[in-house]
Design a protein around this motif. Structure first.
Motif, PDB file in Angstrom:
ATOM      1  N   GLY A  37      51.827   6.139 -37.400  1.00 24.85           N
ATOM      2  CA  GLY A  37      52.555   6.967 -36.443  1.00 24.85           C
ATOM      3  C   GLY A  37      53.140   6.195 -35.274  1.00 24.85           C
ATOM      4  N   LYS A  38      53.020   4.889 -35.296  1.00 30.46           N
ATOM      5  CA  LYS A  38      53.607   4.074 -34.238  1.00 30.46           C
ATOM      6  C   LYS A  38      55.088   3.897 -34.529  1.00 30.46           C
ATOM      7  CE  LYS A  38      49.414   3.216 -32.764  1.00 30.46           C
ATOM      8  NZ  LYS A  38      48.622   4.387 -32.735  1.00 30.46           N
ATOM      9  N   PHE A  81      44.185   4.504 -29.157  1.00 30.83           N
ATOM     10  CA  PHE A  81      44.559   5.806 -29.713  1.00 30.83           C
ATOM     11  C   PHE A  81      45.248   6.674 -28.660  1.00 30.83           C
ATOM     12  CE2 PHE A  81      43.689  10.280 -30.582  1.00 30.83           C
ATOM     13  CZ  PHE A  81      44.279  10.408 -31.828  1.00 30.83           C
ATOM     14  N   VAL A  82      44.642   6.771 -27.483  1.00 28.01           N
ATOM     15  CA  VAL A  82      45.194   7.630 -26.436  1.00 28.01           C
ATOM     16  C   VAL A  82      46.538   7.104 -25.934  1.00 28.01           C
ATOM     17  CG1 VAL A  82      44.828   8.489 -24.082  1.00 28.01           C
ATOM     18  CG2 VAL A  82      42.955   8.554 -25.726  1.00 28.01           C
ATOM     19  N   LEU A  83      46.651   5.792 -25.781  1.00 27.72           N
ATOM     20  CA  LEU A  83      47.887   5.211 -25.267  1.00 27.72           C
ATOM     21  C   LEU A  83      48.953   5.014 -26.341  1.00 27.72           C
ATOM     22  CD1 LEU A  83      46.501   2.493 -22.832  1.00 27.72           C
ATOM     23  CD2 LEU A  83      47.326   4.791 -22.285  1.00 27.72           C
ATOM     24  N   GLY A  84      48.556   5.120 -27.586  1.00 30.65           N
ATOM     25  CA  GLY A  84      49.509   4.891 -28.670  1.00 30.65           C
ATOM     26  C   GLY A  84      49.783   3.426 -28.898  1.00 30.65           C
ATOM     27  N   CYS A  85      48.853   2.577 -28.468  1.00 35.08           N
ATOM     28  CA  CYS A  85      49.019   1.131 -28.634  1.00 35.08           C
ATOM     29  C   CYS A  85      48.602   0.705 -30.038  1.00 35.08           C
ATOM     30  CB  CYS A  85      48.167   0.374 -27.620  1.00 35.08           C
ATOM     31  SG  CYS A  85      48.664   0.634 -25.922  1.00 35.08           S
ATOM     32  N   ILE A  86      49.142  -0.411 -30.447  1.00 33.22           N
ATOM     33  CA  ILE A  86      48.787  -0.996 -31.734  1.00 33.22           C
ATOM     34  C   ILE A  86      47.656  -1.984 -31.494  1.00 33.22           C
ATOM     35  CG2 ILE A  86      49.651  -2.376 -33.669  1.00 33.22           C
ATOM     36  CD1 ILE A  86      52.497  -1.312 -32.765  1.00 33.22           C
TER      37      ILE A  86
END
Length: 174
Positions: free
Chosen positions: A148-149, A112-117
């Motif tokens: 949101g990715k 979540f924090v890194l925006g990783c899938i």
């Protein structure tokens, strides 16, 4: 240092030739080829390398243990891989995640924090490709994008996964 002008290099050269005894100069560059040979010949050269994921994981685990933070191994691994060989970068990411999560870190929090899938979603997408199920693949891509990715992030993680799979198939798990 590679950004210095020719005049600045000439001024630096004079100081490098006759430095005061108590002075040490440390210059850093990512473009050694842009340094004049006259400057390079008067310097000791140290080439720094990226730190391995394993060593970063070990250091992050030590930090978590010292700080009383419970971090899942998968979460630490994701942070270490994200840092791409930079220990300072991994510590900055860990600090950001700690400010978000408190004293427990899970892979979900890191993603979540890194925006990783999530890795399972990437693998499920590959599974759709293998089964030649375009409908399922498009559905999975839509799910990832609706979180949101970006498509660029998705492609980057897919390429990273392909790389890891190729290495694992060629060299084994270790």
């Amino acid at each position: 240092v590679h950004m210095l002008t020719r005049e600045a290099f000439n001024a630096l050269l004079k100081t490098l030739e006759e430095p005061p005894a108590h002075v040490k100069f440390i210059v850093a560059t990512t473009a050694v080829n842009r340094l004049p040979e006259t400057v390079q010949s008067r310097c000791q050269r140290f080439d720094f390398r990226n730190i391995s994921v394993h060593d970063i994981e070990k250091r992050l685990s030590d930090i978590c243990r010292t700080e009383g933070v419970q971090a899942e191994a998968a979460a630490i691994h994701t942070i270490a891989r994200y840092a791409r060989g930079g220990l300072r970068d991994s510590q900055s990411v860990l600090d950001q995640i700690l400010s978000f999560c408190g004293d427990r870190i899970s892979p979900v929090d890191v993603n979540f924090v890194l925006g990783c899938i999530d890795g399972d979603k990437i693998l499920a997408l590959f599974d759709s490709f293998v089964r030649k199920d375009a409908s399922s693949a498009l559905s999975r891509v839509n799910e990832i994008l609706s979180e949101g990715k970006t498509s660029g992030e998705c492609i980057d993680q897919m390429l990273s996964c392909v790389r890891e799979l190729l290495i694992a198939s060629s060299c084994g798990k270790e």
